[in-house]
Design a protein around this motif. Structure first.
Motif, PDB file in Angstrom:
ATOM      1  N   ALA A 103       1.004  -1.092  -0.097  1.00  0.00           N
ATOM      2  CA  ALA A 103       0.007   0.029   0.055  1.00  0.00           C
ATOM      3  C   ALA A 103       0.931   1.174  -0.092  1.00  0.00           C
ATOM      4  O   ALA A 103       1.387   1.546   0.896  1.00  0.00           O
ATOM      5  CB  ALA A 103      -0.839   0.221   1.178  1.00  0.00           C
ATOM      6  N   ASP A 104       1.062   1.679  -1.285  1.00  0.00           N
ATOM      7  CA  ASP A 104       2.059   2.828  -1.425  1.00  0.00           C
ATOM      8  C   ASP A 104       1.645   4.061  -0.684  1.00  0.00           C
ATOM      9  O   ASP A 104       0.608   4.564  -0.785  1.00  0.00           O
ATOM     10  CB  ASP A 104       2.422   3.124  -2.875  1.00  0.00           C
ATOM     11  CG  ASP A 104       2.988   1.887  -3.537  1.00  0.00           C
ATOM     12  OD1 ASP A 104       3.553   1.218  -2.843  1.00  0.00           O
ATOM     13  OD2 ASP A 104       2.587   1.948  -4.666  1.00  0.00           O
ATOM     14  N   GLY A 105       2.717   4.595   0.020  1.00  0.00           N
ATOM     15  CA  GLY A 105       2.286   5.913   0.859  1.00  0.00           C
ATOM     16  C   GLY A 105       1.700   5.816   2.231  1.00  0.00           C
ATOM     17  O   GLY A 105       1.388   6.653   2.778  1.00  0.00           O
ATOM     18  N   VAL A 106       1.399   4.454   2.756  1.00  0.00           N
ATOM     19  CA  VAL A 106       0.809   4.366   3.787  1.00  0.00           C
ATOM     20  C   VAL A 106       1.788   3.989   4.774  1.00  0.00           C
ATOM     21  O   VAL A 106       2.405   2.798   4.532  1.00  0.00           O
ATOM     22  CB  VAL A 106      -0.388   3.361   3.768  1.00  0.00           C
ATOM     23  CG1 VAL A 106      -0.981   3.163   5.113  1.00  0.00           C
ATOM     24  CG2 VAL A 106      -1.493   3.720   2.534  1.00  0.00           C
ATOM     25  N   PRO A 107       1.799   4.362   6.105  1.00  0.00           N
ATOM     26  CA  PRO A 107       2.857   3.940   7.131  1.00  0.00           C
ATOM     27  C   PRO A 107       2.567   2.590   7.545  1.00  0.00           C
ATOM     28  O   PRO A 107       1.440   2.369   7.829  1.00  0.00           O
ATOM     29  CB  PRO A 107       2.476   5.124   8.233  1.00  0.00           C
ATOM     30  CG  PRO A 107       1.510   5.522   8.051  1.00  0.00           C
ATOM     31  CD  PRO A 107       1.186   5.420   6.640  1.00  0.00           C
ATOM     32  N   GLY A 108       3.447   1.891   8.093  1.00  0.00           N
ATOM     33  CA  GLY A 108       3.414   0.569   8.934  1.00  0.00           C
ATOM     34  C   GLY A 108       3.019   0.591  10.182  1.00  0.00           C
ATOM     35  O   GLY A 108       2.839   1.744  10.648  1.00  0.00           O
TER      36      GLY A 108
ATOM     37  N   PRO B 170     -10.174  -1.532   6.506  1.00  0.00           N
ATOM     38  CA  PRO B 170     -10.426  -2.665   6.368  1.00  0.00           C
ATOM     39  C   PRO B 170      -9.489  -3.329   5.093  1.00  0.00           C
ATOM     40  O   PRO B 170      -9.311  -4.267   4.600  1.00  0.00           O
ATOM     41  CB  PRO B 170     -11.832  -2.983   6.198  1.00  0.00           C
ATOM     42  CG  PRO B 170     -12.377  -1.751   5.804  1.00  0.00           C
ATOM     43  CD  PRO B 170     -11.720  -0.903   6.620  1.00  0.00           C
ATOM     44  N   ALA B 171      -9.197  -2.283   4.219  1.00  0.00           N
ATOM     45  CA  ALA B 171      -8.563  -2.181   2.943  1.00  0.00           C
ATOM     46  C   ALA B 171      -7.185  -2.192   3.265  1.00  0.00           C
ATOM     47  O   ALA B 171      -6.231  -2.522   1.997  1.00  0.00           O
ATOM     48  CB  ALA B 171      -9.031  -1.114   1.916  1.00  0.00           C
ATOM     49  N   VAL B 172      -6.443  -2.145   4.390  1.00  0.00           N
ATOM     50  CA  VAL B 172      -5.078  -1.944   4.659  1.00  0.00           C
ATOM     51  C   VAL B 172      -4.736  -2.877   5.539  1.00  0.00           C
ATOM     52  O   VAL B 172      -5.478  -2.897   6.846  1.00  0.00           O
ATOM     53  CB  VAL B 172      -4.720  -0.550   4.934  1.00  0.00           C
ATOM     54  CG1 VAL B 172      -3.351  -0.395   5.113  1.00  0.00           C
ATOM     55  CG2 VAL B 172      -5.081   0.585   3.765  1.00  0.00           C
ATOM     56  N   LEU B 173      -3.472  -3.653   5.398  1.00  0.00           N
ATOM     57  CA  LEU B 173      -2.888  -4.180   6.317  1.00  0.00           C
ATOM     58  C   LEU B 173      -1.725  -3.591   6.955  1.00  0.00           C
ATOM     59  O   LEU B 173      -0.820  -3.046   5.918  1.00  0.00           O
ATOM     60  CB  LEU B 173      -2.576  -5.605   5.929  1.00  0.00           C
ATOM     61  CG  LEU B 173      -3.588  -6.924   5.719  1.00  0.00           C
ATOM     62  CD1 LEU B 173      -2.939  -7.762   4.697  1.00  0.00           C
ATOM     63  CD2 LEU B 173      -3.783  -7.567   6.973  1.00  0.00           C
ATOM     64  N   HIS B 174      -1.463  -3.267   8.215  1.00  0.00           N
ATOM     65  CA  HIS B 174      -0.336  -2.576   8.356  1.00  0.00           C
ATOM     66  C   HIS B 174       0.970  -3.300   8.907  1.00  0.00           C
ATOM     67  O   HIS B 174       1.874  -2.751   9.470  1.00  0.00           O
ATOM     68  CB  HIS B 174      -0.587  -1.457   9.524  1.00  0.00           C
ATOM     69  CG  HIS B 174      -1.681  -0.520   9.251  1.00  0.00           C
ATOM     70  ND1 HIS B 174      -3.036  -0.691   9.105  1.00  0.00           N
ATOM     71  CD2 HIS B 174      -1.464   0.944   8.876  1.00  0.00           C
ATOM     72  CE1 HIS B 174      -3.618   0.300   8.721  1.00  0.00           C
ATOM     73  NE2 HIS B 174      -2.775   1.296   8.548  1.00  0.00           N
ATOM     74  N   PHE B 175       0.991  -4.612   8.789  1.00  0.00           N
ATOM     75  CA  PHE B 175       2.271  -5.395   8.812  1.00  0.00           C
ATOM     76  C   PHE B 175       1.959  -6.679   7.956  1.00  0.00           C
ATOM     77  O   PHE B 175       1.115  -6.730   7.096  1.00  0.00           O
ATOM     78  CB  PHE B 175       2.209  -5.798  10.170  1.00  0.00           C
ATOM     79  CG  PHE B 175       1.487  -7.318  10.663  1.00  0.00           C
ATOM     80  CD1 PHE B 175       1.935  -8.276  10.775  1.00  0.00           C
ATOM     81  CD2 PHE B 175       0.036  -7.242  10.376  1.00  0.00           C
ATOM     82  CE1 PHE B 175       1.474  -9.309  11.157  1.00  0.00           C
ATOM     83  CE2 PHE B 175      -0.716  -8.314  10.757  1.00  0.00           C
ATOM     84  CZ  PHE B 175      -0.057  -9.420  11.109  1.00  0.00           C
TER      85      PHE B 175
ATOM     86  N   ARG C 191       6.133  -1.330   6.877  1.00  0.00           N
ATOM     87  CA  ARG C 191       5.307  -0.853   5.622  1.00  0.00           C
ATOM     88  C   ARG C 191       4.016  -1.665   5.684  1.00  0.00           C
ATOM     89  O   ARG C 191       3.648  -2.617   6.576  1.00  0.00           O
ATOM     90  CB  ARG C 191       6.144  -1.564   4.633  1.00  0.00           C
ATOM     91  CG  ARG C 191       6.206  -3.079   4.453  1.00  0.00           C
ATOM     92  CD  ARG C 191       7.089  -3.408   3.123  1.00  0.00           C
ATOM     93  NE  ARG C 191       8.152  -2.702   3.039  1.00  0.00           N
ATOM     94  CZ  ARG C 191       9.213  -2.900   2.145  1.00  0.00           C
ATOM     95  NH1 ARG C 191       8.885  -3.625   1.111  1.00  0.00           N
ATOM     96  NH2 ARG C 191      10.401  -2.331   2.028  1.00  0.00           N
ATOM     97  N   ALA C 192       2.985  -1.055   4.855  1.00  0.00           N
ATOM     98  CA  ALA C 192       1.630  -1.555   4.660  1.00  0.00           C
ATOM     99  C   ALA C 192       1.262  -2.179   3.632  1.00  0.00           C
ATOM    100  O   ALA C 192       2.116  -2.022   2.639  1.00  0.00           O
ATOM    101  CB  ALA C 192       0.765  -0.311   5.048  1.00  0.00           C
ATOM    102  N   TYR C 193       0.266  -2.767   3.423  1.00  0.00           N
ATOM    103  CA  TYR C 193      -0.162  -3.630   2.277  1.00  0.00           C
ATOM    104  C   TYR C 193      -1.759  -3.504   1.933  1.00  0.00           C
ATOM    105  O   TYR C 193      -2.443  -3.377   3.168  1.00  0.00           O
ATOM    106  CB  TYR C 193       0.265  -5.237   2.517  1.00  0.00           C
ATOM    107  CG  TYR C 193       1.628  -5.622   2.844  1.00  0.00           C
ATOM    108  CD1 TYR C 193       2.741  -5.593   1.872  1.00  0.00           C
ATOM    109  CD2 TYR C 193       2.329  -5.115   4.160  1.00  0.00           C
ATOM    110  CE1 TYR C 193       4.040  -5.807   2.139  1.00  0.00           C
ATOM    111  CE2 TYR C 193       3.597  -5.581   4.528  1.00  0.00           C
ATOM    112  CZ  TYR C 193       4.545  -5.728   3.551  1.00  0.00           C
ATOM    113  OH  TYR C 193       5.742  -5.876   3.929  1.00  0.00           O
ATOM    114  N   ARG C 194      -2.116  -3.719   0.826  1.00  0.00           N
ATOM    115  CA  ARG C 194      -3.449  -3.916   0.622  1.00  0.00           C
ATOM    116  C   ARG C 194      -4.044  -5.208   0.884  1.00  0.00           C
ATOM    117  O   ARG C 194      -3.662  -6.228   0.568  1.00  0.00           O
ATOM    118  CB  ARG C 194      -3.759  -3.434  -0.811  1.00  0.00           C
ATOM    119  CG  ARG C 194      -3.381  -1.986  -0.971  1.00  0.00           C
ATOM    120  CD  ARG C 194      -3.904  -1.806  -2.545  1.00  0.00           C
ATOM    121  NE  ARG C 194      -3.318  -2.599  -3.599  1.00  0.00           N
ATOM    122  CZ  ARG C 194      -4.090  -3.559  -4.119  1.00  0.00           C
ATOM    123  NH1 ARG C 194      -5.508  -3.748  -4.014  1.00  0.00           N
ATOM    124  NH2 ARG C 194      -3.627  -4.355  -5.245  1.00  0.00           N
TER     125      ARG C 194
END
Length: 358
Positions: free
Chosen positions: A87-92, A104-109, A231-234
């Motif tokens: 997830a570009d630009g989203v902090p972990g 709900p659309a983002v995993l932060h790990f 980092r974060a992931y979708r």
């Protein structure tokens, strides 16, 4: 509270109150060579020391460690494995623990590219979760939350829920107990199965729990260095919902890929107010001859099928796949008309077996 619940709670409290030499652990995290030596010695000696060591220093770093048994050159996509995209630009989680579970659309790990294979990922009720395969049929579940209470109120695979003094469901000692997340490894046997748990804080404000059903706790220690909190992931899924009932929002996302690409599933949970819930699930089976041929409803110009109980609506015509909206039983408050709107606006990936298109 049952005898089993009492044993779980007392065991966790007893071990959670053990002293942890945080100065030594921090020094070990800074000096990588020394930390490896200490981990080897600690594994032979005490599980608590190793668990705490792994919880400090590696989870937030930019470089993942190779998973035992895997070459350093392996990737998360090797052998048909699938990983959530960045997830570009989203902090972990390490940088913004307050955002864990908020979207709900983002995993932060996540798991490092050379780490174990993803079996599933999910975001639900303020908790983020990944399940990874660690060899044979063993699965390690790792969950994180931005508060101890949020995580402790979430059930653990294979373990019954205990009840705290205030009546809330809990799986460990109350979060205000000192040292409840100090890295202790605990054990319980349920129905002949040996379940290991670990609670720790891999970064300030990040509360983590890992569990595995196995003969020993080694899998918990092996997985910890592969975790990525920087980092974060979708929460990428092969179906997207573009039309929601008034007042509804997506609050949960889960993707299960244990047998990908032969079979896999993805589900999105909708909420409205405090009680209304609907689940939309896409299931794929490569060996399936096809979906139901005849419908009893129409959504736009496509056939659909309403279950005899009137609590599930399926959109037909997806080769080897089923797309179903559930709004009965534990899911309630929504209607067939709501489900019709949701399925009518659902966007399904053109090639379900190509995760890069999700």
């Amino acid at each position: 509270m049952t005898d089993l619940d009492q044993r779980i709670t007392s065991a966790l409290r007893e071990r959670a109150e053990s002293n942890v030499d945080t100065d030594r652990l921090t020094a070990g995290a800074v000096t990588r060579g020394r930390s490896r030596v200490r981990r080897r010695r600690a594994v032979a000696g005490t599980a608590l020391g190793v668990a705490a060591l792994l919880g400090v220093g590696v989870a937030t770093g930019p470089i993942g460690l190779p998973f035992p048994g895997q070459p350093a050159t392996s990737t998360a996509s090797a052998g048909g494995a699938v990983a959530p995209p960045p997830a570009d630009g989203v902090p972990g989680a390490a940088a913004r623990p307050d955002q864990i579970g908020a979207d709900p659309a983002v995993l932060h790990f996540g798991v490092a590219p050379d780490g174990p294979r993803y079996l599933s990922w999910a975001v639900q009720d303020g908790v983020e979760r990944v399940r990874v395969g660690v060899g044979g049929d063993r699965t390690v579940t790792v969950e994180i939350a931005g508060s101890a209470g949020r995580l402790l109120a979430t059930s653990v695979d294979g373990l019954p829920m205990a009840t705290s003094v205030d009546g809330l469901p809990m799986v460990v000692a109350a979060p205000e107990r000192p040292g409840a997340f100090a890295g202790a490894v605990t054990h319980e046997t349920v129905s002949g199965k040996s379940i290991w748990l670990r609670h720790w804080q891999p970064a300030p404000g990040v509360y983590a729990r890992a569990s595995v059903t196995a003969e020993n706790h080694q899998d918990l220690l092996d997985v910890a260095p592969a975790l990525r909190l920087d980092r974060a992931y979708r929460c990428a899924a092969p179906v997207q919902l573009t039309a929601l009932p008034e007042g509804a929002r997506v609050v949960g996302c889960e993707v299960t890929l244990a047998n990908f690409p032969a079979t896999f599933s993805a589900s999105l949970v909708l909420a409205r107010g405090q009680a209304d819930r609907m689940r939309v699930e896409l299931g794929y089976d490569n060996d399936s001859a096809g979906t139901r041929a005849k419908g009893n409803r129409t959504i736009g110009d496509r056939p659909a099928y309403l279950s005899p109980q009137g609590d599930q609506l399926e959109l037909l015509g997806l080769p080897k796949a089923h797309l179903v909206a559930s709004f009965g039983g534990s899911y309630r408050g929504f209607t067939e008309a709501d489900a019709t709107k949701v399925l009518g606006g659902a966007r399904v990936a053109e090639d379900l077996t190509r995760p890069e298109t999700w």
